[in-house]
Design a protein around this motif. Structure first.
Motif, PDB file in Angstrom:
ATOM      1  N   PRO A 138       0.834  -1.206   0.000  1.00 62.02           N
ATOM      2  CA  PRO A 138       0.000   0.000   0.000  1.00 62.02           C
ATOM      3  C   PRO A 138       0.868   1.255   0.000  1.00 62.02           C
ATOM      4  CG  PRO A 138      -0.764  -1.568   1.646  1.00 62.02           C
ATOM      5  CD  PRO A 138       0.553  -2.083   1.146  1.00 62.02           C
ATOM      6  N   TYR A 139       0.414   2.283  -0.673  1.00 68.55           N
ATOM      7  CA  TYR A 139       1.167   3.529  -0.767  1.00 68.55           C
ATOM      8  C   TYR A 139       0.867   4.367   0.475  1.00 68.55           C
ATOM      9  CZ  TYR A 139       3.212   7.757  -2.781  1.00 68.55           C
ATOM     10  OH  TYR A 139       3.980   8.869  -3.027  1.00 68.55           O
ATOM     11  N   LEU A 140       1.818   4.400   1.421  1.00 68.26           N
ATOM     12  CA  LEU A 140       1.566   4.994   2.719  1.00 68.26           C
ATOM     13  C   LEU A 140       1.514   6.518   2.698  1.00 68.26           C
ATOM     14  CD1 LEU A 140       3.685   2.650   5.023  1.00 68.26           C
ATOM     15  CD2 LEU A 140       1.218   2.683   4.682  1.00 68.26           C
ATOM     16  N   PRO A 176      19.001  -0.235   0.919  1.00 69.41           N
ATOM     17  CA  PRO A 176      19.204   0.459   2.194  1.00 69.41           C
ATOM     18  C   PRO A 176      17.874   0.757   2.869  1.00 69.41           C
ATOM     19  CG  PRO A 176      19.548   1.967   0.357  1.00 69.41           C
ATOM     20  CD  PRO A 176      19.324   0.619  -0.239  1.00 69.41           C
ATOM     21  N   ALA A 177      17.861   0.691   4.196  1.00 71.43           N
ATOM     22  CA  ALA A 177      16.687   1.036   4.988  1.00 71.43           C
ATOM     23  C   ALA A 177      17.098   2.053   6.060  1.00 71.43           C
ATOM     24  CB  ALA A 177      16.100  -0.217   5.636  1.00 71.43           C
ATOM     25  N   ILE A 207       2.846   8.530  11.011  1.00 69.99           N
ATOM     26  CA  ILE A 207       1.783   8.843  10.051  1.00 69.99           C
ATOM     27  C   ILE A 207       0.733   9.737  10.695  1.00 69.99           C
ATOM     28  CG2 ILE A 207      -0.080   7.877   8.634  1.00 69.99           C
ATOM     29  CD1 ILE A 207       1.663   5.439   8.150  1.00 69.99           C
ATOM     30  N   ASP A 208       0.265   9.374  11.878  1.00 68.99           N
ATOM     31  CA  ASP A 208      -0.766  10.170  12.544  1.00 68.99           C
ATOM     32  C   ASP A 208      -0.239  11.549  12.914  1.00 68.99           C
ATOM     33  OD1 ASP A 208      -2.631   8.176  12.323  1.00 68.99           O
ATOM     34  OD2 ASP A 208      -2.344   7.401  14.356  1.00 68.99           O
ATOM     35  N   PHE A 209       1.034  11.635  13.332  1.00 71.30           N
ATOM     36  CA  PHE A 209       1.580  12.946  13.680  1.00 71.30           C
ATOM     37  C   PHE A 209       1.714  13.820  12.435  1.00 71.30           C
ATOM     38  CE2 PHE A 209       5.259  15.729  14.969  1.00 71.30           C
ATOM     39  CZ  PHE A 209       4.542  16.480  15.879  1.00 71.30           C
ATOM     40  N   GLY A 261       8.046   9.029   8.641  1.00 73.64           N
ATOM     41  CA  GLY A 261       9.127   8.067   8.496  1.00 73.64           C
ATOM     42  C   GLY A 261       8.642   6.673   8.165  1.00 73.64           C
ATOM     43  N   ARG A 262       7.446   6.322   8.636  1.00 74.02           N
ATOM     44  CA  ARG A 262       6.923   4.979   8.377  1.00 74.02           C
ATOM     45  C   ARG A 262       6.740   4.724   6.891  1.00 74.02           C
ATOM     46  NH1 ARG A 262       6.184   0.681   7.432  1.00 74.02           N
ATOM     47  NH2 ARG A 262       5.105  -1.005   8.519  1.00 74.02           N
ATOM     48  N   GLY A 263       6.593   5.786   6.106  1.00 76.98           N
ATOM     49  CA  GLY A 263       6.462   5.633   4.669  1.00 76.98           C
ATOM     50  C   GLY A 263       7.721   5.129   3.998  1.00 76.98           C
ATOM     51  N   PHE A 264       8.836   5.107   4.740  1.00 77.11           N
ATOM     52  CA  PHE A 264      10.104   4.616   4.214  1.00 77.11           C
ATOM     53  C   PHE A 264      10.465   3.257   4.816  1.00 77.11           C
ATOM     54  CE2 PHE A 264      10.098   9.250   4.231  1.00 77.11           C
ATOM     55  CZ  PHE A 264      10.345   9.525   2.887  1.00 77.11           C
ATOM     56  N   GLY A 265       9.466   2.590   5.411  1.00 74.44           N
ATOM     57  CA  GLY A 265       9.686   1.280   5.994  1.00 74.44           C
ATOM     58  C   GLY A 265       9.681   1.321   7.513  1.00 74.44           C
ATOM     59  N   GLU A 266       9.733   0.152   8.107  1.00 72.61           N
ATOM     60  CA  GLU A 266       9.667   0.038   9.566  1.00 72.61           C
ATOM     61  C   GLU A 266      10.784   0.810  10.258  1.00 72.61           C
ATOM     62  OE1 GLU A 266       9.595  -4.028  10.699  1.00 72.61           O
ATOM     63  OE2 GLU A 266       7.758  -4.506   9.575  1.00 72.61           O
ATOM     64  N   GLU A 267      11.959   0.848   9.644  1.00 71.75           N
ATOM     65  CA  GLU A 267      13.096   1.528  10.265  1.00 71.75           C
ATOM     66  C   GLU A 267      12.888   3.035  10.359  1.00 71.75           C
ATOM     67  OE1 GLU A 267      13.242  -0.630   7.863  1.00 71.75           O
ATOM     68  OE2 GLU A 267      14.428  -2.336   8.577  1.00 71.75           O
TER      69      GLU A 267
END
Length: 410
Positions: free
Chosen positions: A27-29, A137-138, A353-355, A370-376
């Protein structure tokens, strides 16, 4: 709009069987934020957009003048060469020699792309297939993951924020995984985390590539935007680099030519040939006046590139100074056009995301979670320093107002 005769005849609607490669995409976050940003702007809200690394500064007037002149020449409106005109490829070689002391054969070791993102994606298509694996990279710039997925490859994301540990993890992964990864993607200065490295990083990467037999793609998009004496090293300046990989550069950042869509792949001749083969089937090249203007830019606009880097440096300090006054802990980047900002408590508990949605909804400041770039990336925001200093100061005031409202709530 359908006519009455076109209405479905049964309760079983016709389905569209899209390709498996599309179904594999996550999904596109950023979708929720983009939708809210559009809604705000339609409603007349002045959104300060720090979400996308989309330069707001115009190119040097000399570049625009050359484009205008080239557009007026009727010979420049025909199909171009998909790999770029010879003079453009030669100019890329000259720039590598001048900046990095790297000799490049413009005929076999350079391909012009419709932006580096297009070239990167098509090179993944040329190199990867079902069962192949790429290390990325993550936190991960989305195209580094999605281009591999669209090529039916598998992705292993390794945290890149400690470059030495990143190399160790590459070595460990390649030692213990069978079949071994086919491709390693690196991106320094890194988007989104702004991590930087020195030349010795690439020396070790080339050694590992030869040891384990993987290919390397270096995404060097932010090469021109460096601060305080730091100079981002080129992968291709490393002995042995041409044997194992290629590097992508772009004119989007340093030359403020993002919408012009022009970038380059340079390095290993076989990898460049594979990219050229794919492009030969997919496109007819970049609009020739854009290529001609790019030649003039690389020949004559070094001062403009330096000026743009200085401007981003000033903006970096304005935004970092303001956020630090609000209590944020900021690690000032040495390169790139992003601030990778750790969300302070208690707002970090909301999730990035919520912030980010809160900042956009309540005070009209758009940022990338930041979550849009993965869990890290969770717990961070990426803020692009693409607005002018006055707008950045206003963004800080509005962020502070949002945080103050939260504190004052019972």
């Amino acid at each position: 709009m359908r006519s009455e005769s076109e209405q479905p005849e049964s309760d079983n609607p016709f389905t569209i069987p899209v390709a498996t490669r599309v179904l594999r995409l996550p999904p596109y976050l950023f979708g929720k934020i983009n939708a809210l940003k559009h809604k705000k702007r339609v409603a007349g809200v002045d959104v300060i957009d720090l979400g996308m690394g989309n330069p707001t500064d115009p190119p040097d007037p000399m570049i625009i003048e050359k484009l205008t002149e080239a557009v007026a020449d009727p010979r420049n409106h025909r199909y171009s060469v998909s790999t770029g005109v010879e003079n453009l490829r030669r100019e890329v070689g000259k720039r590598y020699w001048k900046r990095y002391g790297v000799r490049i054969d413009p005929n076999d070791e350079v391909v012009a792309c419709i932006g580096s993102k297009e070239g990167f994606s098509h090179l993944c298509l040329a190199l990867m297939g079902p069962g192949d694996t790429a290390i990325v990279p993550a936190p991960s710039f989305p195209v580094h993951v999605y281009a591999v997925a669209l090529a039916s490859g598998n992705v292993i994301a390794l945290d890149v924020r400690d470059p030495e540990q990143f190399l160790a993890n590459i070595d460990y992964t390649c030692t213990h995984l069978y079949p071994k990864p086919k491709l390693v993607i690196v991106n320094f200065p890194h988007n989104p985390s702004a991590t930087v490295i020195e030349q010795d990083f690439y020396v070790e990467l080339v050694r590992l590539a030869k040891k384990h037999g993987f290919l390397v793609i270096s995404d060097f998009a932010y090469a021109d935007i460096c601060f305080e004496g730091y100079q981002a090293p080129s992968f291709l300046a490393t002995p042995g680099a041409f044997e194992v990989g290629v590097e992508f550069t772009t004119m989007s950042k340093g030359y403020s030519m993002a919408g012009w869509r022009i970038g380059f792949c340079a390095g290993n001749a076989e990898m460049c040939r594979a990219l050229a083969t794919i492009k030969g089937y997919y496109d007819y090249g970049i609009f020739q006046p854009v290529q001609i203007a790019a030649i003039v830019a690389m020949r004559n606009c070094d001062a403009a590139v330096e000026s743009i880097a200085e401007e981003y440096h000033r903006r970096r300090d304005v935004l970092c100074d303001g956020l630090e006054r609000l209590g944020w802990e900021i690690e000032r980047p040495r390169a790139g056009m992003f601030i990778w900002a750790k969300i302070p408590e208690p707002w970090a508990q909301m999730g990035s995301i919520d912030f980010a949605m809160k900042l956009l909804d309540e005070v009209g400041v758009a940022v990338s979670p930041g979550r849009g770039f993965g869990e890290e990336g969770e717990g961070y925001l990426r803020m692009a320093i693409v607005e002018n200093e006055q707008r950045l100061r206003q963004a800080v005031r509005q962020i502070g107002r949002c945080m103050k409202q939260e504190v004052e709530q019972p």
